[in-house]
Scaffold this motif. Structure first.
Motif, PDB file in Angstrom:
ATOM      1  N   VAL A 169       0.846  -1.191   0.000  1.00 36.87           N
ATOM      2  CA  VAL A 169       0.000   0.000   0.000  1.00 36.87           C
ATOM      3  C   VAL A 169       0.883   1.243   0.000  1.00 36.87           C
ATOM      4  O   VAL A 169       2.019   1.213   0.485  1.00 36.87           O
ATOM      5  N   CYS A 170       0.362   2.303  -0.567  1.00 43.37           N
ATOM      6  CA  CYS A 170       1.000   3.608  -0.477  1.00 43.37           C
ATOM      7  C   CYS A 170       0.122   4.483   0.399  1.00 43.37           C
ATOM      8  O   CYS A 170      -1.005   4.818   0.020  1.00 43.37           O
ATOM      9  N   GLU A 171       0.604   4.804   1.584  1.00 42.64           N
ATOM     10  CA  GLU A 171      -0.168   5.629   2.515  1.00 42.64           C
ATOM     11  C   GLU A 171       0.196   7.098   2.334  1.00 42.64           C
ATOM     12  O   GLU A 171       1.356   7.469   2.491  1.00 42.64           O
ATOM     13  N   ILE A 172      -0.787   7.911   1.981  1.00 44.08           N
ATOM     14  CA  ILE A 172      -0.551   9.346   1.822  1.00 44.08           C
ATOM     15  C   ILE A 172      -1.086  10.044   3.066  1.00 44.08           C
ATOM     16  O   ILE A 172      -2.300  10.132   3.262  1.00 44.08           O
ATOM     17  N   ILE A 225      -1.544   0.009  -7.450  1.00 44.30           N
ATOM     18  CA  ILE A 225      -1.065   0.231  -6.082  1.00 44.30           C
ATOM     19  C   ILE A 225      -2.180   0.879  -5.267  1.00 44.30           C
ATOM     20  O   ILE A 225      -2.577   2.004  -5.545  1.00 44.30           O
ATOM     21  N   PRO A 226      -2.715   0.176  -4.252  1.00 41.14           N
ATOM     22  CA  PRO A 226      -3.750   0.800  -3.416  1.00 41.14           C
ATOM     23  C   PRO A 226      -3.179   2.017  -2.685  1.00 41.14           C
ATOM     24  O   PRO A 226      -2.070   1.962  -2.155  1.00 41.14           O
ATOM     25  N   ILE A 227      -3.933   3.100  -2.679  1.00 44.47           N
ATOM     26  CA  ILE A 227      -3.547   4.311  -1.939  1.00 44.47           C
ATOM     27  C   ILE A 227      -4.443   4.417  -0.709  1.00 44.47           C
ATOM     28  O   ILE A 227      -5.656   4.196  -0.803  1.00 44.47           O
ATOM     29  N   HIS A 228      -3.862   4.726   0.410  1.00 41.26           N
ATOM     30  CA  HIS A 228      -4.643   4.986   1.619  1.00 41.26           C
ATOM     31  C   HIS A 228      -4.370   6.424   2.042  1.00 41.26           C
ATOM     32  O   HIS A 228      -3.288   6.734   2.534  1.00 41.26           O
ATOM     33  N   VAL A 229      -5.345   7.302   1.823  1.00 39.42           N
ATOM     34  CA  VAL A 229      -5.216   8.717   2.191  1.00 39.42           C
ATOM     35  C   VAL A 229      -5.695   8.885   3.616  1.00 39.42           C
ATOM     36  O   VAL A 229      -6.840   8.532   3.931  1.00 39.42           O
TER      37      VAL A 229
END
Lengths: 423, 423
Positions: A169-172, A225-229
């Motif tokens: 995951v890509c956490e923003i 790529i799942p993003i988690h804002v």
């Protein structure tokens, strides 16, 4: 547990306290068993201060040197963040964009990533380090010059690294709790969205939602790529952006994801264009030759009596002057009557993949605006979006009316399904 | 006209005005037909501000990250300087230490240059650019990590680049007019030195003169690069440091180059050391094992009655605590009686290659101090230098007396030649 990429914006690392708070959050992720790569922006106002300094020595700073200057900002924040993590007893190493293998084209100030070769990051992770990477920057493939990625560059760095490292995951991390059904500053009842598809997020981003930029979402979609804002302050679950809802979270695709608005555009109307083939092409070629991006285009039905028509289009206000100048130069060729420039407009967009299969959304949208007494000047649609242009001073009323009409307000239980005559 | 390397310190580029003034000076050199390479330090207080930030996030910042942080300082100044030059209509490109090919060992915060491979600088020059290089920084040979060179690092960068590029001269621009016969803040009549040999400059530097650091002069001597120390404000000729006077300038080697003083040292006396082989070695091994550099050493003649002697030495005040701790640990082994620590001392040194062939310099030096009522506590000499330790509060009087006695005052015509009984 796999690898996570976390990205922290400038407001999250604005001062020493912020850096220490972020360091704790990063260490928590590491303690949970993840390999952690962190992408960080420049501290608070650093970039603005550097831009100001540049303006003091040169009215038009050169691209290459401007990039060299601005990249000092992330260099400072990433080194401080690595120090703060080491101070908590965990190993950390910071890397510039160049060291992290962020390879770009040579367009200074708005370079595009063309490859990511994160060998040093992989090694640092394998040795047990938390890797801290400077956002927003890279190195050009041909000249090995330092480049910056332009607006939203750090988010794009994070997604690109997540793709190259095959992260979970890509956490923003940002200063809001996630993506909302409308701008919470305009609609008090706006709801945080738990999950949204890449497609709907792309439409929201291009319709004025500022949480994620189109470019970053597009990159994430391409590499899945799942993003988690989420908020760097609250630690709550934020908004997941992905192809499918993550894990065991049963989130149904909403018919309508949200309402976006944009007051950064202006409208130009070319009045009295001869209605014959090639005239529109000449107009938009003149615009394109000046590197101006346009958004909506509408051509009126020509008046049979005169054989003349009007062509309206919208574009960023910042490009208004340049566009008018370019069009004035085409006047002798085209022979239009006049130009009208209007920067008191707003664009309101309703976004949701569900509208493909739910007839009546368009009608409901127009009815809501009509009931609120809002006049529509231009309309444009995509498969999963309807946008209209209204007067700028009606934007708040319009967004609230549409938000309520589609059951997005936070005190309503479910989104309403519209039936009717189709769009 | 050949290639010149110019180095500008932080006070010369403290703000936008300073940067623009320096840019003009650089462009003048280019207009005179030189190829110009500029080494620049961080702006004014930038480095101190970054150190302060580091202290806020971590009490003992890690070396690697500290170097990453500090190197942001030159990145800012060099990019701004390149912009300012381009704004004057000349081509300029800035390069980090790494890009400029400054290869160092891996000792963070005080790395040593082990190679310079200035291929990119050469290319930039050949393409007509002025090359701006970040001082104080390099990249480690083994790990490719960013390093800093420690105190005086930017001067060393400049000399090292001058050597690698076979420059005509390395110009060190600073906020004083050159090297003086004594510190002008202490001796109002101190004279600017037009030319000084590498050897005398090395002795002055190691005796407390702060204009050039020993390390930088040593590098210049090894590669025979003439240094020209001059003011970035006045534009006057400053002090040439080289093997021989430059060009057609007929400057005779003075017998005495100058008087240096140093109040940064302390004196430790080890009292009651058994006068037998190996005791001194044990003492100084303990000091050396703690990475402490010592300066002067004096051992008293031992008292026949006790078989005990005293050993005194001087060292930087900043190392005092560490040295005392190290010596206390050797007490059981050596069995000395006590330690005395004295940080109210000053060192006064007279430097000049002429003293080799002019007997009487030493006697004149002691007479001048005696006439001024200054008591001498320790004495040490090299072939071209005499140093004494006095009370700290007598330093001003001592320096002035010696400066006058050797005819160095600016209103006297010539340096006096001393004859006499030899030193």
């Amino acid at each position: 547990m796999g690898l996570v990429v976390q990205k922290y914006g400038g407001s999250s690392v604005a001062d020493a306290e912020g850096i220490k708070r972020v360091a704790k959050r990063i260490v928590d992720a590491k303690k949970n068993g993840h390999q952690v790569v962190v992408v960080v922006s420049a501290m608070g106002d650093t970039t603005d201060e550097l831009i100001d300094l540049a303006g003091q020595v040169s009215p038009i700073p050169a691209g290459r040197e401007f990039d060299m200057l601005l990249t000092a900002g992330e260099r400072i924040s990433m080194a401080l963040l690595a120090m703060a993590i080491k101070n908590l007893g965990h190993e950390a190493q910071s890397f510039t964009g160049s060291q992290a293998g962020v390879i770009t084209d040579s367009v200074h100030n708005k370079a595009r990533i063309i490859d990511v070769t994160p060998g040093r990051i992989r090694t640092a992770l394998d040795e047990g380090n938390i890797a801290i990477v400077a956002g927003f920057q890279g190195v050009s493939q041909d000249k090995k010059d330092i480049t910056t990625l332009g607006r939203g560059g750090s988010d794009t760095t994070a997604v690109a690294l997540a793709a190259a490292l095959e992260a979970e995951v890509c956490e923003i991390y940002t200063d809001v709790d996630g993506v909302f059904t409308a701008d919470p500053r305009v609609v008090a009842k706006a709801r945080k969205i738990d999950w949204i598809s890449f497609e709907d997020m792309l439409e929201l981003a291009s319709s004025g939602s500022k949480v994620l930029l189109h470019r970053c979402v597009e990159y994430a979609r391409r590499y899945n790529i799942p993003i988690h804002v989420r908020s760097s302050f609250s630690g709550l679950q934020g908004t997941w952006v992905s192809n499918e809802p993550q894990g065991d979270r049963k989130v149904e695709q909403a018919i309508i994801s949200g309402v976006a608005h944009d007051t950064s555009e202006a409208k130009i109307t070319v009045v009295g264009v001869p209605d014959k083939p090639g005239e529109a092409a000449t107009i938009f070629r003149a615009i394109a030759d000046n590197q101006i991006n346009i958004d909506m285009i509408v051509q009126n039905v020509s008046a049979a009596s005169t054989g003349l028509t009007d062509i309206s289009f919208t574009l960023p206000k910042t490009e208004g002057r340049k566009a008018i100048d370019a069009l004035e130069k085409t006047k002798p060729t085209i022979g239009f009557e006049s130009l009208r420039y209007d920067d008191q407009i707003a664009k309101i967009s309703l976004v949701g993949a569900g509208m493909k299969t739910n007839p009546g959304v368009t009608a409901g949208f127009f009815e809501a605006l009509s009931d609120a007494g809002v006049n529509i000047e231009l309309i444009s649609t995509s498969e999963i979006r309807i946008s209209v242009v209204t007067r700028a001073d009606e934007v708040t009323e319009a967004v609230r009316a549409v938000h309520t009409a589609f059951g997005l307000d936070s005190d309503s239980d479910e989104a309403v399904v519209y039936g009717g005559t189709g769009r």
